[in-house]
Design a protein around this motif. Structure first.
Motif, short mmCIF file in Angstrom:
data_model
loop_
_atom_site.label_atom_id
_atom_site.label_comp_id
_atom_site.label_asym_id
_atom_site.label_seq_id
_atom_site.Cartn_x
_atom_site.Cartn_y
_atom_site.Cartn_z
N UNK A 20 -3.11 15.11 14.09
CA UNK A 20 -2.05 15.09 12.99
C UNK A 20 -2.88 15.11 11.64
N UNK A 21 -3.54 16.33 11.38
CA UNK A 21 -4.39 16.13 10.27
C UNK A 21 -3.89 16.50 8.80
N UNK A 22 -2.61 17.32 8.81
CA UNK A 22 -2.08 17.73 7.53
C UNK A 22 -1.53 16.67 6.95
N UNK A 23 -1.84 16.20 5.70
CA UNK A 23 -1.47 15.11 4.67
C UNK A 23 -0.40 15.77 3.81
N UNK A 24 -0.55 16.80 3.57
CA UNK A 24 0.52 17.55 2.66
C UNK A 24 0.34 19.31 2.89
N UNK A 25 1.46 19.62 2.26
CA UNK A 25 1.49 21.18 2.26
C UNK A 25 2.65 21.84 1.53
N UNK A 26 2.40 23.04 0.91
CA UNK A 26 3.52 23.71 0.45
C UNK A 26 3.15 25.05 0.12
N UNK A 27 3.93 25.69 -0.88
CA UNK A 27 3.65 27.24 -1.21
C UNK A 27 4.72 27.50 -2.01
N UNK A 28 4.81 28.91 -2.37
CA UNK A 28 5.56 29.51 -3.07
C UNK A 28 6.97 30.11 -1.86
N UNK A 65 0.86 -1.16 0.06
CA UNK A 65 -0.19 -0.01 -0.04
C UNK A 65 0.80 1.24 -0.10
N UNK A 66 1.93 1.17 0.95
CA UNK A 66 2.84 2.20 0.88
C UNK A 66 3.54 2.65 -0.31
N UNK A 67 4.02 1.59 -1.13
CA UNK A 67 4.38 1.69 -2.60
C UNK A 67 3.58 2.45 -3.45
N UNK A 68 2.37 1.81 -3.27
CA UNK A 68 1.05 2.25 -4.22
C UNK A 68 0.75 3.72 -4.01
N UNK A 69 0.99 4.06 -2.87
CA UNK A 69 0.66 5.51 -2.23
C UNK A 69 1.68 6.41 -3.12
N UNK A 70 2.85 5.93 -3.08
CA UNK A 70 4.10 6.82 -3.45
C UNK A 70 3.95 6.98 -5.02
N UNK A 71 3.58 5.79 -5.65
CA UNK A 71 3.36 5.64 -6.97
C UNK A 71 2.12 6.64 -7.64
N UNK A 102 -0.86 9.87 4.40
CA UNK A 102 -1.81 9.43 3.52
C UNK A 102 -2.59 7.76 3.52
N UNK A 103 -1.44 7.28 3.95
CA UNK A 103 -1.81 5.63 4.13
C UNK A 103 -2.98 5.73 5.60
N UNK A 104 -2.54 6.53 6.35
CA UNK A 104 -3.75 6.80 7.59
C UNK A 104 -4.86 7.20 7.11
N UNK A 105 -4.86 7.95 6.14
CA UNK A 105 -6.15 8.61 5.62
C UNK A 105 -6.85 7.54 4.82
#
Ligand code: ATP
Ligand code: MG
Length: 420
Positions: free
Chosen positions: A277-285, A20-26, A310-313
């Motif tokens: 721990x609700x942030x699954x990702x983030x970013x910006x300029x 599952x982990x690999x599939x998420x990365x992919x 993401x796996x936990x989500x």
């Protein structure tokens, strides 16, 4: 059990969950590869100074969470706590920005290390897939990255995530806001460390997760009211492009995020099934980062998505990814002669790209068939002395249970046909 355990705050990825982990990365990488991002890999450690300058001296990451050490040769290094500073460092070092094709679009995937208080979704070793678009100031690029992350999460079947969006202004308007916020913070009842932080980087105080601090921030001045016309127009264009792409977002005027280097567009993907721990990702300029680490002005934008969360989500939404069975054919030899003959067939099948496994260790039929079952193989091929004497192997369809002899010389072609 051995004497040793995985270090605190880490865990091992084991089959079958590791698939599952690999599939998420992919799934995160796929939209990036499809959009002009090239793969980059940088070392797992870098100079401490790169992170101090690139992430920010006053951030939790640098002050509390970094695994920093001195080598025998006297170099001050740190395990990488995040990807952006390294990727930009590598791009500048290789002069990718001078090859004349801006933005330089890169994606990466790897392990990151932060000395944190371990809890569900918060580890000391974790995985991110990230993307950086270096050297262009264009709202379409900010929108592209948000759209690609949204596409990645959707392709996994996730629905319970939200996009939070904000603008942090630029070097014109941010200082004016900063001063106003500082004035406000000085009048609050804050502990000494937080007051110190308010002097060094007041925006970071908005990111404080403690409820007693958050309560006092209700009437804090909001950056949106201070944005200059250029930043306002830029932000409006990003929002317009997202709307046109059908990507829903929520304006979050309080969103500042943990790193110092962000300018203008800032965003976070949160998932509502993950607790604190609700942030699954983030970013910006991060228009100023390149100069901060000694490079030329290179306005850039990027994100990093957390693979662990993401796996936990996925788990929180009860989504099981349709992972194809790893093994298609399982060979079961009964006796010495059969072992040699079937092992040769296994090698032949593998060379044709058919996922095949073999009952090792001279097991009896019953134990070997149990393993065949567990492997998830669609077909088993079984052969004993009598089969070999007749020039056949038994081909068993593990789904229907049907079994029939197939000629030893035909079995590979037969399996190739059946498995399409
Ligand atoms: P948080 O506010 O939860 O500490 P962050 O702002 O420090 O997150 P980023 O530096 O933006 O996180 O990293 C991007 C993503 O990487 C996060 O959204 C999260 O999914 C993941 N991540 C960050 N730190 C950890 C950690 N210690 N364990 C697991 N995943 C993490
Ligand atoms: Mg953090």
């Amino acid at each position: 059990m051995s004497t040793f355990k995985a270090p605190k705050g880490t865990y091992d990825l084991l089959p079958p969950d590791s698939a599952t982990f690999l599939a998420v990365r992919e799934a995160i990488a796929r939209p990036l590869r499809n959009s002009g991002y090239g793969y980059i890999e940088t070392p797992g450690f870098e100079s401490v100074d790169l992170f101090a300058r690139g992430v920010g001296e006053s951030t939790d990451i640098v002050t509390k969470e970094m695994y920093a050490f001195e080598t025998k040769g006297g170099d001050r290094l740190a395990l990488r706590p995040e990807g952006t500073a390294s990727v930009l460092r590598a791009a500048l070092e290789a002069n990718l920005h001078k090859a004349g094709n801006l933005p330089v679009k890169l994606w990466y995937s790897g392990s990151y290390y932060r000395y944190e208080r371990p809890q569900k979704g918060r580890y000391r070793h974790f995985s991110q897939v990230g993307a950086e678009a270096i050297g262009a100031e264009d709202p379409a690029l900010d929108a592209e990255l948000i759209i690609l992350a949204d596409q990645a999460y959707r392709s996994l079947g996730l629905r319970g995530f939200r996009v939070l969006l904000n603008s942090l202004g630029d070097k014109e308007c941010r200082p004016v806001y900063r001063a106003a916020l500082q004035d406000f913070l000085r009048g609050l009842d804050l502990d000494e460390e937080t007051l110190r932080r308010a002097e060094i980087n007041p925006l970071r105080v908005l990111d404080d997760k403690r409820p007693d601090v958050q309560k006092q921030l209700t009437d804090a001045p909001i950056l949106r009211d201070y944005l200059c016309d250029a930043c306002k127009a830029y932000h409006e264009e990003v929002r317009e492009l997202l709307r046109a792409a059908g990507v829903a977002f929520e304006d979050d005027p309080r969103l500042v995020r943990g790193l110092d280097y962000y300018t203008r567009t800032t965003f976070e993907f949160v998932h509502d099934g993950l607790g604190s721990q609700s942030a699954v990702g983030g970013g910006g300029r991060y228009d100023g980062l390149s100069e901060m680490i000694g490079g030329p002005a290179l306005p850039s934008v990027g994100w990093a998505l957390g693979v662990d969360r993401t796996v936990l989500a996925l788990e929180a939404e009860g989504i099981e990814l349709p992972l194809p069975s790893v093994t298609s054919v399982y060979a079961v030899p009964l006796g010495e002669e059969a072992r040699r003959v079937l092992f040769a067939k296994v090698t032949e099948l593998r060379r044709l790209g058919i996922a095949t496994d073999f009952a090792y260790g001279g097991k009896g039929l019953k134990g070997a068939m149990k393993n065949a079952n567990r492997s998830g193989a669609r077909y088993a091929i079984v052969a004993g002395e009598r089969d070999l004497a007749e020039g056949v192997v038994q081909l068993k369809d593990m789904e229907s249970g049907e079994q029939a002899p197939v000629g030893l010389n035909e079995i590979v072609a037969e399996l190739e046909t059946r498995l399409g």
